[in-house]
Scaffold this motif. Structure first.
Motif, PDB file in Angstrom:
ATOM      1  N   LEU A 232     -54.940 -33.780 -22.189  1.00  0.00           N
ATOM      2  CA  LEU A 232     -54.532 -34.737 -23.213  1.00  0.00           C
ATOM      3  C   LEU A 232     -53.430 -35.601 -22.628  1.00  0.00           C
ATOM      4  O   LEU A 232     -52.526 -35.101 -21.954  1.00  0.00           O
ATOM      5  CB  LEU A 232     -53.999 -34.018 -24.463  1.00  0.00           C
ATOM      6  CG  LEU A 232     -54.933 -33.058 -25.182  1.00  0.00           C
ATOM      7  CD1 LEU A 232     -54.173 -32.292 -26.260  1.00  0.00           C
ATOM      8  CD2 LEU A 232     -56.115 -33.806 -25.794  1.00  0.00           C
ATOM      9  N   VAL A 234     -50.500 -37.892 -23.912  1.00  0.00           N
ATOM     10  CA  VAL A 234     -49.740 -38.188 -25.123  1.00  0.00           C
ATOM     11  C   VAL A 234     -48.870 -39.409 -24.871  1.00  0.00           C
ATOM     12  O   VAL A 234     -48.025 -39.412 -23.964  1.00  0.00           O
ATOM     13  CB  VAL A 234     -48.862 -36.990 -25.529  1.00  0.00           C
ATOM     14  CG1 VAL A 234     -48.119 -37.289 -26.829  1.00  0.00           C
ATOM     15  CG2 VAL A 234     -49.709 -35.726 -25.658  1.00  0.00           C
ATOM     16  N   ASP A 235     -49.078 -40.451 -25.672  1.00  0.00           N
ATOM     17  CA  ASP A 235     -48.299 -41.687 -25.545  1.00  0.00           C
ATOM     18  C   ASP A 235     -46.963 -41.502 -26.255  1.00  0.00           C
ATOM     19  O   ASP A 235     -46.915 -41.273 -27.466  1.00  0.00           O
ATOM     20  CB  ASP A 235     -49.078 -42.846 -26.163  1.00  0.00           C
ATOM     21  CG  ASP A 235     -48.504 -44.210 -25.798  1.00  0.00           C
ATOM     22  OD1 ASP A 235     -47.315 -44.275 -25.459  1.00  0.00           O
ATOM     23  OD2 ASP A 235     -49.261 -45.195 -25.871  1.00  0.00           O
ATOM     24  N   THR A 236     -45.868 -41.612 -25.504  1.00  0.00           N
ATOM     25  CA  THR A 236     -44.533 -41.471 -26.099  1.00  0.00           C
ATOM     26  C   THR A 236     -44.106 -42.714 -26.863  1.00  0.00           C
ATOM     27  O   THR A 236     -43.107 -42.675 -27.585  1.00  0.00           O
ATOM     28  CB  THR A 236     -43.481 -41.195 -25.018  1.00  0.00           C
ATOM     29  OG1 THR A 236     -43.319 -42.362 -24.200  1.00  0.00           O
ATOM     30  CG2 THR A 236     -43.872 -40.003 -24.156  1.00  0.00           C
ATOM     31  N   HIS A 327     -46.365 -41.841 -20.666  1.00  0.00           N
ATOM     32  CA  HIS A 327     -47.262 -40.801 -21.162  1.00  0.00           C
ATOM     33  C   HIS A 327     -46.837 -39.429 -20.646  1.00  0.00           C
ATOM     34  O   HIS A 327     -46.265 -39.308 -19.562  1.00  0.00           O
ATOM     35  CB  HIS A 327     -48.707 -41.068 -20.720  1.00  0.00           C
ATOM     36  CG  HIS A 327     -49.397 -42.131 -21.523  1.00  0.00           C
ATOM     37  ND1 HIS A 327     -49.084 -43.470 -21.412  1.00  0.00           N
ATOM     38  CD2 HIS A 327     -50.387 -42.054 -22.458  1.00  0.00           C
ATOM     39  CE1 HIS A 327     -49.850 -44.168 -22.240  1.00  0.00           C
ATOM     40  NE2 HIS A 327     -50.654 -43.335 -22.881  1.00  0.00           N
ATOM     41  N   HIS A 337     -56.682 -27.414 -28.997  1.00  0.00           N
ATOM     42  CA  HIS A 337     -56.312 -28.821 -29.178  1.00  0.00           C
ATOM     43  C   HIS A 337     -56.041 -29.184 -30.634  1.00  0.00           C
ATOM     44  O   HIS A 337     -55.172 -30.009 -30.920  1.00  0.00           O
ATOM     45  CB  HIS A 337     -57.401 -29.732 -28.604  1.00  0.00           C
ATOM     46  CG  HIS A 337     -57.387 -29.797 -27.112  1.00  0.00           C
ATOM     47  ND1 HIS A 337     -58.188 -30.667 -26.391  1.00  0.00           N
ATOM     48  CD2 HIS A 337     -56.669 -29.115 -26.189  1.00  0.00           C
ATOM     49  CE1 HIS A 337     -57.967 -30.500 -25.100  1.00  0.00           C
ATOM     50  NE2 HIS A 337     -57.054 -29.570 -24.951  1.00  0.00           N
ATOM     51  N   LEU A 341     -52.816 -31.225 -31.646  1.00  0.00           N
ATOM     52  CA  LEU A 341     -52.907 -32.567 -32.219  1.00  0.00           C
ATOM     53  C   LEU A 341     -52.222 -32.625 -33.584  1.00  0.00           C
ATOM     54  O   LEU A 341     -51.579 -33.631 -33.926  1.00  0.00           O
ATOM     55  CB  LEU A 341     -54.369 -32.999 -32.329  1.00  0.00           C
ATOM     56  CG  LEU A 341     -55.099 -33.216 -30.999  1.00  0.00           C
ATOM     57  CD1 LEU A 341     -56.581 -33.447 -31.234  1.00  0.00           C
ATOM     58  CD2 LEU A 341     -54.491 -34.387 -30.229  1.00  0.00           C
ATOM     59  N   LEU A 344     -48.592 -32.925 -32.999  1.00  0.00           N
ATOM     60  CA  LEU A 344     -48.210 -34.234 -32.459  1.00  0.00           C
ATOM     61  C   LEU A 344     -48.163 -35.316 -33.532  1.00  0.00           C
ATOM     62  O   LEU A 344     -47.591 -36.387 -33.313  1.00  0.00           O
ATOM     63  CB  LEU A 344     -49.186 -34.646 -31.354  1.00  0.00           C
ATOM     64  CG  LEU A 344     -49.099 -33.832 -30.058  1.00  0.00           C
ATOM     65  CD1 LEU A 344     -50.262 -34.174 -29.143  1.00  0.00           C
ATOM     66  CD2 LEU A 344     -47.771 -34.070 -29.362  1.00  0.00           C
ATOM     67  N   SER A 347     -48.855 -39.474 -33.109  1.00  0.00           N
ATOM     68  CA  SER A 347     -48.841 -39.923 -31.713  1.00  0.00           C
ATOM     69  C   SER A 347     -50.240 -40.285 -31.237  1.00  0.00           C
ATOM     70  O   SER A 347     -51.222 -39.608 -31.581  1.00  0.00           O
ATOM     71  CB  SER A 347     -48.271 -38.830 -30.800  1.00  0.00           C
ATOM     72  OG  SER A 347     -46.951 -38.503 -31.148  1.00  0.00           O
ATOM     73  N   VAL A 349     -53.050 -40.126 -28.723  1.00  0.00           N
ATOM     74  CA  VAL A 349     -53.436 -39.155 -27.696  1.00  0.00           C
ATOM     75  C   VAL A 349     -54.760 -39.604 -27.086  1.00  0.00           C
ATOM     76  O   VAL A 349     -55.727 -39.892 -27.800  1.00  0.00           O
ATOM     77  CB  VAL A 349     -53.573 -37.740 -28.281  1.00  0.00           C
ATOM     78  CG1 VAL A 349     -53.987 -36.752 -27.194  1.00  0.00           C
ATOM     79  CG2 VAL A 349     -52.258 -37.299 -28.931  1.00  0.00           C
ATOM     80  N   ARG A 350     -54.798 -39.661 -25.764  1.00  0.00           N
ATOM     81  CA  ARG A 350     -56.013 -40.041 -25.054  1.00  0.00           C
ATOM     82  C   ARG A 350     -56.584 -38.828 -24.343  1.00  0.00           C
ATOM     83  O   ARG A 350     -55.856 -37.924 -23.930  1.00  0.00           O
ATOM     84  CB  ARG A 350     -55.709 -41.150 -24.029  1.00  0.00           C
ATOM     85  CG  ARG A 350     -55.242 -42.459 -24.658  1.00  0.00           C
ATOM     86  CD  ARG A 350     -54.906 -43.479 -23.581  1.00  0.00           C
ATOM     87  NE  ARG A 350     -54.781 -44.819 -24.130  1.00  0.00           N
ATOM     88  CZ  ARG A 350     -53.652 -45.343 -24.587  1.00  0.00           C
ATOM     89  NH1 ARG A 350     -52.533 -44.634 -24.543  1.00  0.00           N
ATOM     90  NH2 ARG A 350     -53.634 -46.571 -25.067  1.00  0.00           N
ATOM     91  N   ARG A 351     -57.904 -38.818 -24.179  1.00  0.00           N
ATOM     92  CA  ARG A 351     -58.592 -37.753 -23.447  1.00  0.00           C
ATOM     93  C   ARG A 351     -59.217 -38.388 -22.200  1.00  0.00           C
ATOM     94  O   ARG A 351     -60.333 -38.919 -22.254  1.00  0.00           O
ATOM     95  CB  ARG A 351     -59.661 -37.107 -24.323  1.00  0.00           C
ATOM     96  CG  ARG A 351     -59.121 -36.476 -25.609  1.00  0.00           C
ATOM     97  CD  ARG A 351     -60.271 -35.971 -26.472  1.00  0.00           C
ATOM     98  NE  ARG A 351     -59.818 -35.482 -27.761  1.00  0.00           N
ATOM     99  CZ  ARG A 351     -59.520 -34.205 -28.027  1.00  0.00           C
ATOM    100  NH1 ARG A 351     -59.634 -33.307 -27.072  1.00  0.00           N
ATOM    101  NH2 ARG A 351     -59.127 -33.843 -29.236  1.00  0.00           N
TER     102      ARG A 351
END
Length: 364
Positions: A232, A234-236, A327, A337, A341, A344, A347, A349-351
């Motif tokens: 994953l 995760v974009d901060t 990220h 997950h 998620l 989170l 936020s 989240v990209r895979r």
């Protein structure tokens, strides 16, 4: 294959104009271990090593002929479609992007948003009657090597627009030189290599740049899908200039951490070779700990996220790029997950899919 970086920009050329339209794209990257050991000040001491993968987040660059005597540059808004041309300099393009329109004879504008593509135009010698548009799936400062992807894709499209072919190693070399020599940015050399070559790579570095590029040896065909399934990004939502983060790092801490960074990269590479997911993850954890040693301040957001996710079965959590935002890479078995998620919250989240192809010409 060696890709020297120092003193590698060719002499300025007579400005040329595109002969036809060319569109290209280049991937961003995640490094599993060793990031930071590719910095010139660290790599010159016994060498550096980075193991990682190009991912399916790409930067796209379109180069087209434009009115002679003019240069038009456009940065498309994230997630927006193609914007219509706008006649006024500096105005927002349709969809919320930015446009810079200048005469050919005007000096390049020192606008931070356009400095990289202005430098790329200069390096390619294409600077008259040209329109260049950049489209990206993330905003700058995301920690995924996006600026290197822009430089590599732009160089490739510009050369294609005047009928020149260029090898991946030359693209990577020129892209590093643009950032280090023209823009005076403190940066490593891994991002440009991943953007140019793509795939899953084991990279070696010395004082001169990237001293070796080889595809990772993968001992089990199920390893990469299993690794990818647990990842994953995760974009901060915090964006930063990587060079500024690197400038604030303590050189003593960097040298102390360097041996662990390189050892972690070796452990990950060995895990791939043996087809051992547990060994790959062990090396990634070792690399994450070394990144914290490299700069606890740059890892502060990751450390905070680690506390939030404590007890949810996260096996790897590390900063992407120089840290300080961007990220965070998280690995956990896919069945965990849902709870991660949920923790989170909102936020993004990209895979990521691993092993994306390197720079290429695109249709459309």
């Amino acid at each position: 294959m060696s890709i020297p970086c120092a003193g590698s920009l060719s002499a300025p050329r007579t400005l040329r104009s595109p002969l036809w339209r060319a569109a290209s794209s280049a991937p961003m990257r995640v490094s599993f271990a060793g990031g930071g050991s590719d910095l010139p000040g660290i790599a010159r001491q016994d060498g550096g090593r980075v193991v990682g993968a190009a991912i399916d987040l790409r930067v796209r660059v379109i180069v087209e002929p434009f009115d002679r005597g003019w240069v038009r540059l456009e940065l498309a808004a994230r997630g927006e479609g193609r914007a219509e041309p706008h006649p006024t300099e500096g105005a927002g393009a349709a969809g919320g992007g930015r446009v810079l329109l200048r005469r050919r004879a005007d000096p390049p504008r020192d606008d931070v948003a356009f400095r990289l593509i202005e430098a790329t135009l200069s390096a390619a010698g294409v600077g008259d009657g040209v329109a260049l548009r950049v489209e990206s799936e993330t905003s700058p400062g995301a920690g995924l090597g996006g600026s290197a992807s822009v430089a590599v894709a732009a160089l490739f499209a510009l050369r294609a627009s005047i009928g020149e072919a260029v090898a991946p190693e030359d693209l990577a070399r020129e892209a590093v030189a643009i950032e280090r020599e023209r823009l005076c940015n403190a940066c490593g050399a891994q991002d440009q290599v991943f953007a140019a070559f793509g795939g899953l790579l084991d990279l070696a570095f010395d004082a001169g740049g990237c001293s070796g590029v080889r595809p990772l040896a993968i001992g089990c065909p199920d390893l990469v899908p299993a690794l990818s399934a647990g990842l994953l990004l995760v974009d901060t939502e915090v964006r930063r200039v990587s060079g500024e983060v690197l400038d604030r790092m303590d050189s003593g801490s960097a040298c102390d951490a360097k041996g662990e960074l390189v050892a972690a990269a070796g452990e990950v590479a060995r895990g791939f070779e043996l087809g051992s997911l547990s060994l790959v993850l062990s090396g990634m954890r070792r690399g994450a700990a070394a990144k914290v040693r490299l700069s606890r301040a740059a890892s502060a957001i990751a450390l905070s996220l680690e506390r939030r996710l404590e007890g949810l079965g996260v096996e790897v959590l590390r900063v992407c790029g120089a840290g300080g935002g961007g990220h965070i890479l998280v690995w956990a078995p896919a069945e965990r997950h849902a709870r991660i998620l949920e923790a989170l919250g909102p936020s993004l989240v990209r895979r990521p899919a691993l092993g994306a192809p390197g720079v290429r010409l695109d249709g459309g």
